[in-house]
Design an enzyme around this catalytic site. Structure first.
Site, mmCIF file in Angstrom:
data_model
loop_
_atom_site.group_PDB
_atom_site.id
_atom_site.type_symbol
_atom_site.label_atom_id
_atom_site.label_comp_id
_atom_site.label_asym_id
_atom_site.label_seq_id
_atom_site.Cartn_x
_atom_site.Cartn_y
_atom_site.Cartn_z
ATOM 1 N N PRO A 2 -31.536 -41.491 -66.086
ATOM 2 C CA PRO A 2 -31.532 -40.764 -64.409
ATOM 3 C C PRO A 2 -29.985 -40.385 -64.160
ATOM 4 C CG PRO A 2 -32.506 -43.037 -64.496
ATOM 5 C CD PRO A 2 -32.135 -43.093 -66.022
ATOM 6 N N GLU A 3 -29.903 -39.310 -63.624
ATOM 7 C CA GLU A 3 -28.565 -38.537 -63.419
ATOM 8 C C GLU A 3 -28.724 -38.287 -61.837
ATOM 9 O OE1 GLU A 3 -27.660 -35.491 -66.032
ATOM 10 O OE2 GLU A 3 -28.497 -36.363 -67.665
ATOM 11 N N LYS A 59 -24.099 -41.595 -60.317
ATOM 12 C CA LYS A 59 -25.462 -42.236 -60.522
ATOM 13 C C LYS A 59 -25.901 -43.451 -59.935
ATOM 14 C CE LYS A 59 -24.674 -40.114 -65.175
ATOM 15 N NZ LYS A 59 -24.729 -40.217 -66.750
ATOM 16 N N ARG A 250 -23.116 -36.936 -78.085
ATOM 17 C CA ARG A 250 -24.529 -36.862 -77.627
ATOM 18 C C ARG A 250 -24.864 -35.720 -78.301
ATOM 19 N NH1 ARG A 250 -25.440 -39.499 -72.931
ATOM 20 N NH2 ARG A 250 -27.526 -39.519 -73.315
#
Length: 266
Positions: A2-3, A59, A250
């Site tokens: 979740p961002e 966040k 990433r």
């Protein structure tokens, strides 16, 4: 993970359905998620107090008890979410924390147990203690441009660095860079002022649009990368097969045609 758009959606849901309702009970099923507080202490801090305000920084989601002399802090890790409960309905399978009102409640659901539940005197104090940068929807244009243009590394890494800019992760950094036509490893300090200002405007537009869509990729406008991001995905602009590159540890998705490498950082 979740961002910012996801957490802002959670905040608005809690704001609309969870405020002004006295807390009758807290149930902690995942004490390993608690940071510097015990289940018993958390329960005492919340019991018989109403939640009266919500805030978000990056966040992190904060909600204050009445009196605003303390705030519950939630971070949602890799897969967490916030679920409003109605009546005596079933709780989510992986509810790490349930806050119960007279009717219904709210559950912090974390299937992978990688989030955080804590308590702080204020959101500002918490952000300072975690050395978080300014929120991505609150940073001013000048600070954004100055920070980005002074960064020698890959632009994706700068966007994702929570100490520089709080709220953006792997997914939305890909969308911002796609909309900007920049390769994920484009060097931040190779941008001129006009280009950096353009990235700032695109970031604001992407994040605000995602919040308006309830952080649901299927509701994003045509031409967005997110609904196509993944194996077998194609660029919504040119139809080229999407590709990946490693950046900051990433996997970044991008269009090799629309985001051709130029001034790439090592």
């Amino acid at each position: 993970m979740p961002e910012l758009p996801d957490v802002e959606t959670f905040r608005r849901t809690l704001d609309a359905h969870g405020l002004g309702r006295p807390v009758r009970r807290t149930t902690v099923s995942a004490p390993d998620l608690l940071a510097d507080i015990s289940p018993q202490s958390l329960g005492r801090l919340l019991k018989n107090h109403s939640l009266v305000e919500t805030r978000r920084h990056g966040k992190y989601l904060f909600t204050a008890r009445e009196g605003r002399d303390g705030w519950l802090v939630l971070h949602f890790g890799m897969s967490g979410t916030l679920v409003m409960l109605e009546g005596k309905g079933a709780q989510p399978e992986h509810a790490g924390l349930v806050v119960t009102f007279d009717h219904g409640g709210v559950a912090y659901d974390s299937p992978r147990r990688l989030g955080m539940i804590g308590w702080t005197e204020s959101p500002e104090a918490f952000a300072a203690s975690r050395e978080l940068g300014p929120d991505a929807l609150a940073i001013d244009r000048e600070s954004f441009v100055s920070g980005l243009r002074g960064y020698r590394g890959a632009i994706k890494c700068w966007l994702m660095d929570q100490a520089r800019l709080a709220g953006i992760g792997n997914v939305y950094s890909d969308e911002i860079l796609f909309q900007a036509g920049l390769h994920p490893k484009h060097a931040g300090n190779s941008l001129n002022g006009t280009q950096a200002e353009s990235v700032y405007g695109i970031m604001q537009r992407v994040l605000e649009g995602a919040v308006a869509a309830g952080a649901d990729p299927a509701r994003l406008p045509d031409g967005y990368l997110l609904p196509n991001r993944g194996e077998g995905g194609r660029c919504p602009a040119c139809g080229e097969a999407l590709d990946t590159v490693r950046a900051c540890g990433r996997t970044a998705w991008y269009c090799p045609h629309c985001q051709a490498p130029d001034e790439v950082s090592g």
